[in-house]
Design a protein around this motif. Structure first.
Motif, PDB file in Angstrom:
ATOM      1  N   PHE A   1      47.332  -4.938  -0.827  1.00 33.61           N
ATOM      2  CA  PHE A   1      48.659  -5.093  -1.434  1.00 33.61           C
ATOM      3  C   PHE A   1      49.565  -5.918  -0.526  1.00 33.61           C
ATOM      4  CE2 PHE A   1      53.090  -3.618  -1.824  1.00 33.61           C
ATOM      5  CZ  PHE A   1      53.331  -3.916  -3.161  1.00 33.61           C
ATOM      6  N   PHE A   2      49.451  -5.718   0.777  1.00 33.51           N
ATOM      7  CA  PHE A   2      50.316  -6.448   1.715  1.00 33.51           C
ATOM      8  C   PHE A   2      49.721  -7.784   2.143  1.00 33.51           C
ATOM      9  CE2 PHE A   2      51.812  -2.084   2.091  1.00 33.51           C
ATOM     10  CZ  PHE A   2      53.179  -2.277   1.965  1.00 33.51           C
ATOM     11  N   LYS A   3      48.413  -7.901   2.125  1.00 37.16           N
ATOM     12  CA  LYS A   3      47.785  -9.168   2.511  1.00 37.16           C
ATOM     13  C   LYS A   3      47.879 -10.217   1.406  1.00 37.16           C
ATOM     14  CE  LYS A   3      43.970  -7.196   4.298  1.00 37.16           C
ATOM     15  NZ  LYS A   3      42.621  -7.027   4.881  1.00 37.16           N
ATOM     16  N   THR A   4      47.530  -9.826   0.194  1.00 43.09           N
ATOM     17  CA  THR A   4      47.434 -10.810  -0.887  1.00 43.09           C
ATOM     18  C   THR A   4      48.195 -10.417  -2.145  1.00 43.09           C
ATOM     19  OG1 THR A   4      45.390  -9.769  -1.723  1.00 43.09           O
ATOM     20  CG2 THR A   4      45.147 -11.532  -0.091  1.00 43.09           C
ATOM     21  N   GLY A   5      48.736  -9.198  -2.166  1.00 43.65           N
ATOM     22  CA  GLY A   5      49.427  -8.717  -3.357  1.00 43.65           C
ATOM     23  C   GLY A   5      50.937  -8.808  -3.245  1.00 43.65           C
ATOM     24  N   GLY A   6      51.606  -7.929  -3.977  1.00 40.96           N
ATOM     25  CA  GLY A   6      53.064  -7.963  -4.034  1.00 40.96           C
ATOM     26  C   GLY A   6      53.754  -7.726  -2.711  1.00 40.96           C
ATOM     27  N   GLY A   7      53.072  -7.077  -1.768  1.00 38.94           N
ATOM     28  CA  GLY A   7      53.686  -6.790  -0.471  1.00 38.94           C
ATOM     29  C   GLY A   7      53.667  -7.949   0.500  1.00 38.94           C
ATOM     30  N   SER A   8      52.961  -9.030   0.166  1.00 44.53           N
ATOM     31  CA  SER A   8      52.875 -10.178   1.079  1.00 44.53           C
ATOM     32  C   SER A   8      54.234 -10.861   1.267  1.00 44.53           C
ATOM     33  CB  SER A   8      51.847 -11.195   0.569  1.00 44.53           C
ATOM     34  OG  SER A   8      52.200 -11.661  -0.721  1.00 44.53           O
ATOM     35  N   LYS A   9      55.162 -10.645   0.328  1.00 42.12           N
ATOM     36  CA  LYS A   9      56.482 -11.280   0.422  1.00 42.12           C
ATOM     37  C   LYS A   9      57.303 -10.749   1.598  1.00 42.12           C
ATOM     38  CE  LYS A   9      58.480  -8.017  -2.924  1.00 42.12           C
ATOM     39  NZ  LYS A   9      59.027  -7.871  -4.302  1.00 42.12           N
ATOM     40  N   TYR A  10      56.865  -9.625   2.167  1.00 43.59           N
ATOM     41  CA  TYR A  10      57.625  -9.028   3.282  1.00 43.59           C
ATOM     42  C   TYR A  10      57.170  -9.542   4.646  1.00 43.59           C
ATOM     43  CZ  TYR A  10      58.806  -5.639  -0.390  1.00 43.59           C
ATOM     44  OH  TYR A  10      59.223  -5.039  -1.554  1.00 43.59           O
ATOM     45  N   LYS A  11      56.126 -10.342   4.686  1.00 43.21           N
ATOM     46  CA  LYS A  11      55.518 -10.745   5.959  1.00 43.21           C
ATOM     47  C   LYS A  11      56.524 -11.333   6.937  1.00 43.21           C
ATOM     48  CE  LYS A  11      51.973 -13.715   8.008  1.00 43.21           C
ATOM     49  NZ  LYS A  11      50.845 -14.658   7.765  1.00 43.21           N
ATOM     50  N   ASN A  12      57.345 -12.263   6.488  1.00 46.19           N
ATOM     51  CA  ASN A  12      58.268 -12.956   7.394  1.00 46.19           C
ATOM     52  C   ASN A  12      59.434 -12.097   7.854  1.00 46.19           C
ATOM     53  OD1 ASN A  12      56.696 -15.278   7.232  1.00 46.19           O
ATOM     54  ND2 ASN A  12      57.839 -16.089   5.477  1.00 46.19           N
ATOM     55  N   GLN A  13      59.570 -10.907   7.280  1.00 46.90           N
ATOM     56  CA  GLN A  13      60.660 -10.011   7.676  1.00 46.90           C
ATOM     57  C   GLN A  13      60.187  -8.928   8.644  1.00 46.90           C
ATOM     58  OE1 GLN A  13      63.147  -8.813   4.138  1.00 46.90           O
ATOM     59  NE2 GLN A  13      61.559  -9.946   3.005  1.00 46.90           N
ATOM     60  N   LEU A  14      58.915  -8.981   9.018  1.00 47.16           N
ATOM     61  CA  LEU A  14      58.327  -7.971   9.890  1.00 47.16           C
ATOM     62  C   LEU A  14      57.780  -8.614  11.155  1.00 47.16           C
ATOM     63  CD1 LEU A  14      56.249  -6.125   7.126  1.00 47.16           C
ATOM     64  CD2 LEU A  14      58.437  -5.364   8.060  1.00 47.16           C
ATOM     65  N   THR A  15      57.647  -7.817  12.228  1.00 45.01           N
ATOM     66  CA  THR A  15      56.965  -8.313  13.423  1.00 45.01           C
ATOM     67  C   THR A  15      55.470  -8.409  13.118  1.00 45.01           C
ATOM     68  OG1 THR A  15      56.476  -6.133  14.374  1.00 45.01           O
ATOM     69  CG2 THR A  15      58.653  -7.088  14.860  1.00 45.01           C
ATOM     70  N   ASP A  16      54.759  -9.117  13.953  1.00 46.64           N
ATOM     71  CA  ASP A  16      53.320  -9.275  13.736  1.00 46.64           C
ATOM     72  C   ASP A  16      52.604  -7.919  13.714  1.00 46.64           C
ATOM     73  OD1 ASP A  16      53.633 -11.988  13.612  1.00 46.64           O
ATOM     74  OD2 ASP A  16      52.941 -12.375  15.663  1.00 46.64           O
ATOM     75  N   LYS A  17      52.985  -7.032  14.633  1.00 48.02           N
ATOM     76  CA  LYS A  17      52.315  -5.730  14.708  1.00 48.02           C
ATOM     77  C   LYS A  17      52.705  -4.836  13.534  1.00 48.02           C
ATOM     78  CE  LYS A  17      51.613  -5.825  19.709  1.00 48.02           C
ATOM     79  NZ  LYS A  17      51.979  -5.275  21.041  1.00 48.02           N
ATOM     80  N   GLU A  18      53.948  -4.915  13.092  1.00 43.91           N
ATOM     81  CA  GLU A  18      54.362  -4.143  11.920  1.00 43.91           C
ATOM     82  C   GLU A  18      53.599  -4.588  10.677  1.00 43.91           C
ATOM     83  OE1 GLU A  18      59.039  -3.184  13.165  1.00 43.91           O
ATOM     84  OE2 GLU A  18      58.534  -4.903  11.881  1.00 43.91           O
ATOM     85  N   TYR A  19      53.489  -5.895  10.515  1.00 46.12           N
ATOM     86  CA  TYR A  19      52.781  -6.413   9.342  1.00 46.12           C
ATOM     87  C   TYR A  19      51.293  -6.076   9.411  1.00 46.12           C
ATOM     88  CZ  TYR A  19      51.413  -9.685   5.636  1.00 46.12           C
ATOM     89  OH  TYR A  19      50.906 -10.235   4.490  1.00 46.12           O
ATOM     90  N   GLN A  20      50.727  -6.127  10.620  1.00 41.72           N
ATOM     91  CA  GLN A  20      49.304  -5.792  10.764  1.00 41.72           C
ATOM     92  C   GLN A  20      49.056  -4.324  10.447  1.00 41.72           C
ATOM     93  OE1 GLN A  20      47.229  -8.388  11.476  1.00 41.72           O
ATOM     94  NE2 GLN A  20      45.584  -7.005  10.874  1.00 41.72           N
ATOM     95  N   ASP A  21      49.983  -3.445  10.823  1.00 45.86           N
ATOM     96  CA  ASP A  21      49.869  -2.026  10.473  1.00 45.86           C
ATOM     97  C   ASP A  21      49.661  -1.852   8.979  1.00 45.86           C
ATOM     98  OD1 ASP A  21      50.304  -1.309  13.098  1.00 45.86           O
ATOM     99  OD2 ASP A  21      52.261  -0.387  12.770  1.00 45.86           O
ATOM    100  N   LEU A  22      50.404  -2.628   8.192  1.00 50.35           N
ATOM    101  CA  LEU A  22      50.358  -2.505   6.740  1.00 50.35           C
ATOM    102  C   LEU A  22      49.118  -3.191   6.162  1.00 50.35           C
ATOM    103  CD1 LEU A  22      54.140  -3.187   6.061  1.00 50.35           C
ATOM    104  CD2 LEU A  22      52.988  -0.969   6.085  1.00 50.35           C
ATOM    105  N   CYS A  23      48.783  -4.356   6.695  1.00 46.82           N
ATOM    106  CA  CYS A  23      47.627  -5.108   6.182  1.00 46.82           C
ATOM    107  C   CYS A  23      46.299  -4.412   6.488  1.00 46.82           C
ATOM    108  CB  CYS A  23      47.600  -6.517   6.764  1.00 46.82           C
ATOM    109  SG  CYS A  23      48.894  -7.588   6.124  1.00 46.82           S
ATOM    110  N   ASP A  24      46.253  -3.696   7.588  1.00 49.99           N
ATOM    111  CA  ASP A  24      45.054  -2.924   7.943  1.00 49.99           C
ATOM    112  C   ASP A  24      45.400  -1.444   7.933  1.00 49.99           C
ATOM    113  OD1 ASP A  24      43.216  -4.958   8.255  1.00 49.99           O
ATOM    114  OD2 ASP A  24      43.708  -5.296  10.354  1.00 49.99           O
ATOM    115  N   PHE A  25      46.045  -0.989   6.861  1.00 51.94           N
ATOM    116  CA  PHE A  25      46.472   0.418   6.802  1.00 51.94           C
ATOM    117  C   PHE A  25      45.316   1.319   7.206  1.00 51.94           C
ATOM    118  CE2 PHE A  25      47.275   4.521   4.868  1.00 51.94           C
ATOM    119  CZ  PHE A  25      48.603   4.737   5.195  1.00 51.94           C
TER     120      PHE A  25
END
Length: 440
Positions: free
Chosen positions: A133-157
């Motif tokens: 959902f965060f890598k390729t779905g609706g959650g990907s729109k948040y990527k630029n608003q998160l730190t790299d580690k925060e976004y990775q937490d979500l992409c590799d839940f």
């Protein structure tokens, strides 16, 4: 690392050190950990979460709850057997500090009981669905608003990190020894797999629990493995928790597949007999009248054999484990490694990739994707003061015990993921149907 520090009875919020020799022997602190986990709502929800066959109505099949209970029983045996040998090797632990054999068993049993408590609905495919959902779905729109580690937490839940989030809640207050034994991958989500060391395979905490994780690791005296990122060596008892899980899912998932008719009974005798050739009594096996009894007999002997071998491997490598140089799972050193790999391969081919499992996992992807899309939109629209009437209705159905209105976008998104992860399979389906307008 040293055992006295690793066996810490400290709990979050403590101002004074808890001494083992001052504990009430009728209910030692490590045993309290087990009780608190088993009475938690998060643990109870495992009764309706996938283990092998998603949403199966068959009596034979294990849920996450029955799997976790069995892993804790195996873990207790591993802990006690290792504890007996450690107290013989380090007598001061008992004579000076008061530690007992059962303490080791209680710590491993509690950590093993909680090992799957953070897993979302629909098994490991649920973790992947959240990540997608965060890598390729609706959650990907948040990527630029998160730190790299925060976004990775979500992409590799990660269920292990989510489990740490659950068992460090204020109402549980588990001992640091149990928290340490639970921490299978004591590192943050980035860098991803920086080495082939078993502790680097995945990650073990979200950025939201970073400070707490550090405090626990430092109090236990875990060895720091990186100066630039948070990464530690495992608590030694984690290897026993992992071994208990490996033994159970290897042997018992195989047993489930046979009882369901997905695997021929002959495979059990062929592959398990190679593990139990020194303990099996053929007459006892052939005298059993039902397939279920025969497979249960083989399963019990196989688990007993692997428990004893895991204890021997642990004690042989105990010093390397303490200095952080032992870099694989205990069963990777097993003399039965070839048989274990064969059993797992058959389970993958016949069970995990069966039509029923794949169909249910496909449905799980759609359900989780829909829930995350609706909930993240409602939560963020509300925070920004743009909530629609529909968003308001959705928010009314979310629990008040989770902070969905945090100032941090990362924490809001993680709160939604955490909520979805807590849903049982049936509850996730029910929520999906409600959102889709199917109420009967």
């Amino acid at each position: 690392m040293n055992w006295e520090q690793l066996l810490s009875l400290k709990r979050s919020g403590d101002t004074n050190k808890r001494l083992r020799k001052e504990q009430d022997e009728t209910r030692v602190g490590f045993e309290v950990d087990y009780d608190r986990i088993i009475f938690s709502t998060e643990f109870r929800s495992l009764q309706d979460k996938t283990q092998v066959i998603p949403l199966s109505q068959t009596d034979f099949v294990h849920t996450r709850l029955t799997h976790s209970l069995e892993v804790s029983v195996v873990g207790r045996s591993l802990g006690r057997k290792v504890g007996k040998k450690l107290l013989e090797k380090y007598p001061h632990l008992k004579e000076v500090h008061g530690y007992q054999v059962n303490d080791f068993g209680a710590i491993v049993a509690a950590a093993a009981l909680a090992h799957d408590i953070g897993n979302p609905p629909f098994g490991h495919s649920g973790e992947k669905a959240i990540g997608e959902f965060f890598k390729t779905g609706g959650g990907s729109k948040y990527k630029n608003q998160l730190t790299d580690k925060e976004y990775q937490d979500l992409c590799d839940f990660e269920g292990n990190a989510n489990g740490f989030k659950i068992i460090t809640q204020k109402n549980l207050r588990l001992s640091y020894a149990t928290l340490g034994a639970f921490m299978k991958y004591p590192k943050e989500s980035l860098p991803k797999k920086p080495s082939s060391h078993i502790a680097d395979k995945k990650y073990g905490f979200f950025q939201s629990e970073k400070d707490l994780f550090n405090n626990v690791a430092k109090d236990l005296g875990l060895l720091q493995r990186s100066k630039s990122n948070i990464s530690y060596s495992r608590h030694p008892l984690t290897f026993l928790v992992e071994a208990a899980d490996d033994i159970c899912y290897t042997i018992i998932d195989f047993e489930d597949g046979i009882n369901l008719g997905l695997i021929e009974e002959e495979f059990a005798l062929e592959y398990l007999s190679k593990i139990i050739r020194n303990t099996i009594i053929p007459k006892n096996y052939y005298n059993l009248s039902s397939k279920q009894e025969r497979i249960g007999y083989l399963r019990a002997l196989a688990i007993g054999t692997l428990i004893d071998e895991s204890v021997d491997i642990f004690m042989t490598n105990e010093e390397a484990i303490l200095n952080g140089t032992f870099d694989c799972a205990l069963l990777d050193k097993s003399k039965y490694e070839a048989q274990i790999k064969d059993i797992i391969k058959i389970s993958i081919d016949k069970i995990y990739q069966s039509e029923e499992v794949i169909d249910k996992e496909i449905a799980g992807y759609q359900i989780i994707n829909k829930l995350l899309g609706v909930y993240t939109n409602a939560v963020n629209n509300s925070f920004e003061g743009k909530a629609s009437n529909y968003d308001v209705l959705i928010l009314e159905r979310l629990p008040k015990t989770i902070d969905f209105n945090n100032e941090s976008l990362y924490n809001r998104l993680l709160a939604v993921c955490h909520y979805v992860s807590l849903l049982s399979d049936s509850k996730a389906i029910l929520n999906f149907k409600t959102i889709e307008g199917v109420t009967f």
